[in-house]
Design an enzyme around this catalytic site. Structure first.
Site, PDB file in Angstrom:
ATOM      1  N   CYS A   1      20.961  58.840  -4.716  1.00 47.34           N
ATOM      2  CA  CYS A   1      20.068  59.617  -5.578  1.00 47.34           C
ATOM      3  C   CYS A   1      20.400  61.104  -5.508  1.00 47.34           C
ATOM      4  O   CYS A   1      20.859  61.602  -4.485  1.00 47.34           O
ATOM      5  CB  CYS A   1      18.623  59.454  -5.105  1.00 47.34           C
TER       6      CYS A   1
ATOM      7  N   ARG B   1      23.508  66.480   0.029  1.00 45.30           N
ATOM      8  CA  ARG B   1      23.832  65.301   0.817  1.00 45.30           C
ATOM      9  C   ARG B   1      25.212  65.334   1.477  1.00 45.30           C
ATOM     10  O   ARG B   1      26.045  64.466   1.249  1.00 45.30           O
ATOM     11  CB  ARG B   1      23.669  64.031  -0.028  1.00 45.30           C
TER      12      ARG B   1
ATOM     13  N   ASP C   1      10.396  60.185   2.282  1.00 40.27           N
ATOM     14  CA  ASP C   1      10.442  59.171   1.230  1.00 40.27           C
ATOM     15  C   ASP C   1       9.061  58.861   0.642  1.00 40.27           C
ATOM     16  O   ASP C   1       8.964  58.181  -0.380  1.00 40.27           O
ATOM     17  CB  ASP C   1      11.071  57.877   1.767  1.00 40.27           C
TER      18      ASP C   1
ATOM     19  N   ARG D   1      16.691  50.220  -7.569  1.00 37.13           N
ATOM     20  CA  ARG D   1      17.602  50.310  -6.426  1.00 37.13           C
ATOM     21  C   ARG D   1      16.878  50.013  -5.125  1.00 37.13           C
ATOM     22  O   ARG D   1      17.503  49.554  -4.160  1.00 37.13           O
ATOM     23  CB  ARG D   1      18.169  51.732  -6.317  1.00 37.13           C
TER      24      ARG D   1
END
Ligand code: UD1
Length: 417
Positions: free
Chosen positions: A116, A121, A304, A396
């Site tokens: 994502c 990252r 999350d 996903r």
């Protein structure tokens, strides 16, 4: 293409059963390749990230047998070949093949992982660990080539308690010579699940779940069996839905302790719930108190769940704050919540959320997995019809989400467009 269509304001009543943890499963599936022979993984969630990993495992010439949520991976014919960009960009967790193939073959060729769009990252901490163990890392364009004459145990101090780097270094160290100590390791519960799998294969690892993990390298690993632990993020998402719309909604098949940070915040907001050994029964709270939430590494409030939590905060009576501290781009859902009528002031990664707002259904787009889940929550409480596009992000990581929600009373459908 498909979109999700939701008619809001329907109470959620009945039982939702939580699947296996995505973040465990996406490490356990590659981990099976460390063993010689057949490993069985049970309670694997039915998500598209799983299928993307299966493609890589098959490319590496392993056989996969699947019976519902149980999979068997046979590594007898494993071949160490280049993992193509097309396969590796489908998910972030493709980086786990680095640690595994390096451990087993001392050589890996793989493209930069995908995932994502929630931040830049980087994987520098993974590479720092591999280098400390004797690997040479060469980067050609987006391709990484890792080589080592020998992998040797080392003491590795992580600058940040990264989940991925902790697991990947654990993988590399499992078959290395000598002892590796990971300091400032991530403490997420999924890491304990991975350690248990590796130890059942014959590895010698201690300390997962604490900030120091010690791995004594062994020569070989054998096939074994493991259960994926329940998905605390999926559970948390449905628990939040229960706080908004629950009429004795039961979220079952969970380990409540894993959701402690969320449950403590909900209590602070005045939400009523009952915790049982493996389930939670939760009810809609009419008068939610505003709170401040900051995302942190485990056992803090999980990043999350920050985006789904922000939807609950739009319904609190007063001013709440949500601050994201782990990812620099986990804010893509806010403009859509504003479009639906939420009163949100965003400054960098800090959102000031003033409630209670009446959200109205409209057309919105998922920008990432958890942001997409947040938009489903918003659609469920909104007046009228909400249409969510770019839903591949959601599929996903949330298994059978449409079915699970419909079965407890939500009016939600997948529609072909
Ligand atoms: C995992 C989870 C993801 C969760 C995250 C944090 C999986 C598949 N995904 O992601 O759902 O949001 O943990 O709980 O398990 N970082 C670096 N250098 C690195 C590695 C990470 O700077 O080499 C930074 C990242 O940019 C980010 C932070 O560290 O800001 C956290 O990353 P990390 O814990 O590694 O997340 P993932 O393992 O990718």
């Amino acid at each position: 293409m498909e979109r999700i269509v939701i008619e809001g304001k329907n109470p959620l009543k009945g039982t939702i059963t939580i699947g296996g943890a995505k973040n465990s499963a996406v490490a356990l599936i590659p981990a099976a390749l460390l063993a010689d022979g057949v490993s069985t993984i049970k309670n694997v969630p039915n998500i598209t990230d799983r299928d993307a990993l299966f493609d890589i495992v098959r490319l590496l010439n392993c056989d996969i047998e699947q019976d519902n949520k149980t999979i068997k991976i046979d590594t007898t014919n494993l071949k160490n070949v280049l993992i193509s960009q097309e396969l590796s960009v489908k998910l972030r967790a493709s980086y786990y093949f680095m640690g595994i193939l390096l451990s087993k073959y001392k050589h890996v060729e793989i493209y930069f992982p995908g995932g994502c769009n929630i931040g830049s990252r980087p994987i520098d901490l993974h590479l720092k660990g591999f280098k400390a163990m004797g690997a040479k890392v060469t980067k050609r364009g987006h391709k990484y080539i890792l080589n080592a004459d020998e992998l040797k145990g080392a003491e590795i101090n992580l600058d940040f308690a990264s989940v991925g780097a902790t697991i990947n270094i654990m993988f590399a160290a499992t078959l290395a010579k000598g002892t590796t100590i990971i300091k400032n390791a991530a403490k997420e519960v999924e890491i304990i699940n991975i350690m248990d799998f590796l130890n059942k294969m014959g590895a010698d690892i201690k300390g997962a779940g604490t900030d120091t993990i010690t791995i004594n390298g062994v020569e070989k690993l054998h096939g074994t069996e493991i259960d994926v632990i329940p998905d605390r993020i999926e559970a948390g998402t449905y628990i939040l839905m229960g706080a908004l719309l629950g009429d004795n909604l039961c979220v079952e098949g969970i380990i409540p302790e894993h959701n402690k940070a969320l449950l403590d915040k909900l209590k602070e907001m005045g939400v009523c719930y009952q915790i049982n050994e493996h389930s939670i029964i939760i009810n809609k709270c009419e008068h939610l108190k505003p709170v401040d939430v900051t995302t942190l590494v485990y056992p803090g409030f999980p990043t999350d769940l920050g985006q789904p939590m922000s939807v609950l905060l739009t319904q609190a009576e007063g001013v709440s704050h949500m601050e994201e501290t782990i990812w620099e781009n986990r804010i893509g859902h806010y403009p859509y919540l504003q479009k639906m009528g939420a009163n949100i002031k965003l400054e960098g990664l800090k959102a000031e959320i003033k409630g209670k707002s009446n959200l109205k259904g409209t057309e919105i787009n998922a920008t990432d997995l958890r942001g997409g889940a947040a938009l489903i929550l918003a659609g469920l409480i909104a007046e009228g019809t909400t249409m969510i596009y770019d839903i591949d992000y959601i599929l996903r990581g949330y298994e059978n989400i449409i079915h699970k929600l419909s079965s407890v009373g939500a009016k939600i459908e997948l529609e072909k467009i």
